[in-house]
Design an enzyme around this catalytic site. Structure first.
Site, PDB file in Angstrom:
ATOM      1  CE  LYS A   1      -3.295  -2.367   2.995  1.00  0.00           C
ATOM      2  NZ  LYS A   1      -3.757  -2.439   4.388  1.00  0.00           N
ATOM      3  N   GLY A   2       2.096   1.142   0.446  1.00  0.00           N
ATOM      4  CA  GLY A   2       2.926   2.304   0.760  1.00  0.00           C
ATOM      5  C   GLY A   2       3.026   3.370  -0.317  1.00  0.00           C
TER       6      GLY A   2
ATOM      7  CD  GLU B   1       8.218  -0.039  -2.767  1.00  0.00           C
ATOM      8  OE1 GLU B   1       7.095   0.463  -2.631  1.00  0.00           O
ATOM      9  OE2 GLU B   1       8.491  -1.179  -2.344  1.00  0.00           O
TER      10      GLU B   1
ATOM     11  CG  ASP C   1      14.519  -1.014   4.798  1.00  0.00           C
ATOM     12  OD1 ASP C   1      15.280  -0.170   5.247  1.00  0.00           O
ATOM     13  OD2 ASP C   1      14.113  -1.975   5.473  1.00  0.00           O
TER      14      ASP C   1
ATOM     15  CE  LYS D   1      14.337   2.896   6.210  1.00  0.00           C
ATOM     16  NZ  LYS D   1      13.853   2.211   7.425  1.00  0.00           N
TER      17      LYS D   1
ATOM     18  CB  VAL E   1      10.545   7.406   7.897  1.00  0.00           C
ATOM     19  CG1 VAL E   1      11.893   7.988   8.296  1.00  0.00           C
ATOM     20  CG2 VAL E   1      10.666   6.586   6.623  1.00  0.00           C
TER      21      VAL E   1
ATOM     22  CG  ASP F   1       2.578   0.544   7.163  1.00  0.00           C
ATOM     23  OD1 ASP F   1       3.432   0.486   6.253  1.00  0.00           O
ATOM     24  OD2 ASP F   1       2.236  -0.458   7.826  1.00  0.00           O
TER      25      ASP F   1
HETATM   26  P1  IMP Z   1      12.625  -3.814   1.379  1.00  0.00           P
HETATM   27  O1  IMP Z   1      12.270  -5.083   0.671  1.00  0.00           O
HETATM   28  O2  IMP Z   1      13.365  -4.090   2.665  1.00  0.00           O
HETATM   29  O3  IMP Z   1      13.364  -2.840   0.516  1.00  0.00           O
HETATM   30  O4  IMP Z   1      11.272  -3.208   1.902  1.00  0.00           O
HETATM   31  C1  IMP Z   1      10.541  -2.281   1.245  1.00  0.00           C
HETATM   32  C2  IMP Z   1       9.225  -2.067   1.948  1.00  0.00           C
HETATM   33  O5  IMP Z   1       9.369  -2.083   3.379  1.00  0.00           O
HETATM   34  C3  IMP Z   1       8.694  -0.693   1.637  1.00  0.00           C
HETATM   35  O6  IMP Z   1       7.887  -0.713   0.496  1.00  0.00           O
HETATM   36  C4  IMP Z   1       7.919  -0.336   2.891  1.00  0.00           C
HETATM   37  O7  IMP Z   1       6.585  -0.797   2.786  1.00  0.00           O
HETATM   38  C5  IMP Z   1       8.615  -1.071   3.998  1.00  0.00           C
HETATM   39  N1  IMP Z   1       9.529  -0.180   4.744  1.00  0.00           N
HETATM   40  C6  IMP Z   1      10.878  -0.176   4.726  1.00  0.00           C
HETATM   41  N2  IMP Z   1      11.386   0.778   5.511  1.00  0.00           N
HETATM   42  C7  IMP Z   1      10.321   1.423   6.046  1.00  0.00           C
HETATM   43  C8  IMP Z   1      10.182   2.541   6.947  1.00  0.00           C
HETATM   44  O8  IMP Z   1      11.152   3.183   7.419  1.00  0.00           O
HETATM   45  N3  IMP Z   1       8.907   2.906   7.246  1.00  0.00           N
HETATM   46  C9  IMP Z   1       7.808   2.275   6.762  1.00  0.00           C
HETATM   47  N4  IMP Z   1       7.894   1.228   5.917  1.00  0.00           N
HETATM   48  C10 IMP Z   1       9.133   0.809   5.562  1.00  0.00           C
HETATM   49 MG    MG Z   2       4.777  -1.049   4.686  1.00  0.00          MG
END
Ligand code: IMP
Ligand code: MG
Length: 179
Positions: free
Chosen positions: A42-43, A98, A102, A130, A152, A158
């Protein structure tokens, strides 16, 4: 400001300027072409809504739902497609939209899946990144803002499904984390 925000990291004005810059880059790169914006729910929905209204090349939008963090602030490393896009992207110009990259685990998996469908081009636009947390290297073609290793909330992001409605991006006060 919402009590759960310990510090405002990105103001509404900075958000607006950043989205305008990203849309300008996309409009310039895709002049004379059509694009499909694929948002990861949803982000990304708040960012997607702002971004698409600043895009002037012909565009359609679609969404995917892939597994996320649930109530936790770390990634499980598992990616599960819960909702796929409806459009056939073969031969189309696709931009994944996106909220934040992260670990990069989600995005590298989504990129692999969509690449197999043979789009004409496949790019990634992320509002936040990040880099300190990266486990999988992903190329972000259109990047909004790099942030430090903090959890964040706001502007669609969220914690445990809350705080997406906060209009700026802020650091989640650790008092509000229940692991
Ligand atoms: P990744 O697979 O670790 O890159 O995760 C990406 C997803 O994790 C993003 O689309 C967000 O939904 C969630 N996410 C990662 N960091 C944060 C944060 O600081 N706040 C809220 N959601 C996050
Ligand atoms: Mg999320």
């Amino acid at each position: 400001m919402n009590d759960a925000v310990s510090k405002v990291l990105i103001s509404e004005e900075e958000i607006n300027n950043t989205v305008t810059r990203l849309a300008d880059e996309i409009n310039r790169d895709y002049a004379g072409k059509e694009i499909i914006l694929v948002g990861l729910l949803k982000g990304s929905f708040v960012f997607m809504g702002d971004l698409m209204r600043k895009i002037t090349v012909p565009c359609s939008v679609d969404f995917m739902i892939v597994s996320s963090y649930g109530g936790k602030t770390f990634t499980s490393g598992e990616v599960n497609i819960k909702k796929d896009i409806g459009d056939d992207i073969k031969g189309k110009n696709v931009i994944i939209v996106e909220d934040i990259i992260d670990s990069g685990v989600t995005l590298s998996a989504v990129l692999d899946i969509l690449k197999k469908r043979e789009p004409a081009s496949l790019k990634l636009c992320s509002f936040l990144s990040k880099p300190a947390r990266r486990l999988k290297e992903v190329q972000i073609d259109y990047l909004g803002i790099e942030i430090p290793d903090e959890f964040v909330i706001g502007y669609g992001l969220d914690y445990d499904e809350k705080y997406r409605n906060i209009p700026c991006v802020g650091i989640l006060d650790p008092k509000y984390i229940n692991e």
